[in-house]
Scaffold this active site. Structure first.
Site, PDB file in Angstrom:
ATOM      1  CG  HIS A   1      38.476  17.977  89.907  1.00  0.00           C
ATOM      2  ND1 HIS A   1      37.974  17.187  90.924  1.00  0.00           N
ATOM      3  CD2 HIS A   1      39.770  17.600  89.751  1.00  0.00           C
ATOM      4  CE1 HIS A   1      38.938  16.375  91.367  1.00  0.00           C
ATOM      5  NE2 HIS A   1      40.031  16.596  90.663  1.00  0.00           N
TER       6      HIS A   1
ATOM      7  CG  HIS B   1      42.921  14.559  93.199  1.00  0.00           C
ATOM      8  ND1 HIS B   1      43.887  14.306  92.253  1.00  0.00           N
ATOM      9  CD2 HIS B   1      43.538  15.182  94.235  1.00  0.00           C
ATOM     10  CE1 HIS B   1      45.053  14.776  92.695  1.00  0.00           C
ATOM     11  NE2 HIS B   1      44.871  15.307  93.892  1.00  0.00           N
TER      12      HIS B   1
ATOM     13  CG  ASP C   1      45.925  11.738  89.935  1.00  0.00           C
ATOM     14  OD1 ASP C   1      45.249  10.703  89.800  1.00  0.00           O
ATOM     15  OD2 ASP C   1      45.419  12.869  90.046  1.00  0.00           O
TER      16      ASP C   1
ATOM     17  CG  ASP D   1      42.157  11.546  89.209  1.00  0.00           C
ATOM     18  OD1 ASP D   1      42.567  11.877  88.083  1.00  0.00           O
ATOM     19  OD2 ASP D   1      42.433  12.174  90.256  1.00  0.00           O
TER      20      ASP D   1
HETATM   21 ZN   LIG Z   1      43.635  13.663  90.254  1.00  0.00          ZN
END
Ligand SMILES: [Zn+2]
Length: 372
Positions: A134, A172, A253, A170
């Site tokens: 990110h 996200h 995650d 991931d």
């Molecule tokens: Zn994540």
């Protein structure tokens, strides 16, 4: 010279480093993964390398030098002005000022840059401390201060290695990496992530000018669905791009026990993706990423190292490995009464299930225009 065997890049900077006791990154991850691999006899002088700290000049290949100076100063003073907070999101939006706020991301970046260099002539490198997908050029985001995947891919590109495929499993969306290479036809970014959660980007129709494919999946994603996406979409996309190098962000995650997502994978799914991509191209870097349940992360990421090496994962862990897992603490509810298999095994029970129609549709849409 081509690496003969996979190399694990680690560092002691991660041990006892925490973002603060109430932050999701209060938990140990890289140190426990490393300790577990050592306890299983999977690390030696021959396959372990220490991550060097990157220099600011190296990291400025992507990041704004003024932002790097602000990070360095935040570490020195352990404080930030409102101006720095607003401009760079340091000390704001879940990106706290913490004791290693400069050295830790600079070490992750140094590890990835070393990985890119070590694999120039081919090979496999694993950096569980990397995967900060990110991070932005001049801004911290989503617990990430630098974007080490971007730096590693740039390292490959600068060495004349292209095309590159980035695969991100991931929970996200890998927004920072996608945006860094939008419209760049040397890099394809593929991201599988839970729909409708932070950062709320990565819709299926978002292709970043052709350089991205996104798989926003519904809550409850199971192992069968992940395998379907792998074989019906991800591997065909990777094959069609004939990459010289693959970068895999292997955040933990998306596993069922993680507190920050509602996906339901077992760690078998991660290991299957790792094994499938492993033999696909001459160069592979695998990193960690998200992952906020300390047992889930350590078991998953130690198993990633086993998958890269074809090490046999024992059904029951030897005493020394169990001791590593019993030594972990977790201040969330799940930490009060952890199930026995979090201590005694590495491999989760598989979580197979139906492949839902929306998963089939995502796979079909992602391949349009490639073979159509
Ligand atoms: Zn994540």
């Amino acid at each position: 010279m081509r690496l003969q065997k996979p190399v694990f890049i680690g560092s002691e900077i991660y041990r006892n480093s925490t973002y603060g006791k109430n932050h999701p990154l209060a938990v140990p991850r890289v140190s426990s993964t490393t300790d577990l691999c050592r306890a299983l006899g999977w690390l030696s002088h021959a396959n372990f390398a220490e991550a060097p700290m990157a220099t600011e000049a190296q990291v400025a290949r992507f990041h704004d030098p003024a932002y790097l100076a602000a990070l360095r100063e935040a570490e020195e003073t352990q404080a930030v002005s409102d101006d720095v907070k607003n401009r760079y999101h340091i000390g704001a939006f879940n990106n706290p000022v913490y004791p290693e706020i400069f050295r830790r991301p600079m070490t992750s970046a140094g590890g990835i840059l070393l990985a890119a260099r070590l694999t120039e002539d081919g090979g496999i490198v694993y950096c569980p401390g990397g995967g900060t997908h990110h991070g932005r050029r001049d801004r911290a985001s989503g617990f990430c201060y630098l974007n080490d995947p971007v730096l590693g891919i740039l390292g490959w590109l600068d060495a004349g290695i292209s095309p590159v495929v980035y695969v991100d499993i991931d929970a996200h969306h890998g927004d920072g990496v996608q945006d860094a290479f939008a419209d760049d036809d040397r890099v394809l970014t593929i991201s599988v992530h839970q729909q409708n959660i932070w950062p709320h980007t990565g819709a299926a129709e978002d292709r970043a000018g052709g350089a991205a494919r996104n798989f926003p999946v519904p809550a409850g994603l199971n192992d069968t669905e992940m395998r379907y996406l792998l074989h019906e979409a991800i591997l065909p996309l990777v094959a069609a791009h004939r990459p010289q190098a693959v970068f895999l962000q292997c955040g933990a995650d998306a596993l069922e026990e993680d507190p920050l997502s509602r996906l339901a994978l077992s760690n078998n799914a991660h290991w299957e993706v790792v094994r499938a991509l492993r033999d696909f191209c001459p160069r592979l870097i695998v990193t960690g990423g998200g992952g906020y349940n300390p047992w889930t992360v350590a078991r998953c990421w130690a198993g990633v190292w086993a998958a890269l090496n074809d090490f046999a994962v024992p059904d029951t862990l030897p005493e020394a490995a169990e001791a590593v897992l019993r030594g972990l603490h977790y201040n969330r509810a799940a930490g009060r009464n952890p199930p026995a298999h979090w201590f005694t095994t590495l491999r989760d029970a598989p979580r197979e299930g139906m492949v839902r129609p929306e998963i089939r549709l995502l796979a079909a849409n992602a391949l349009e225009e490639v073979f159509g």
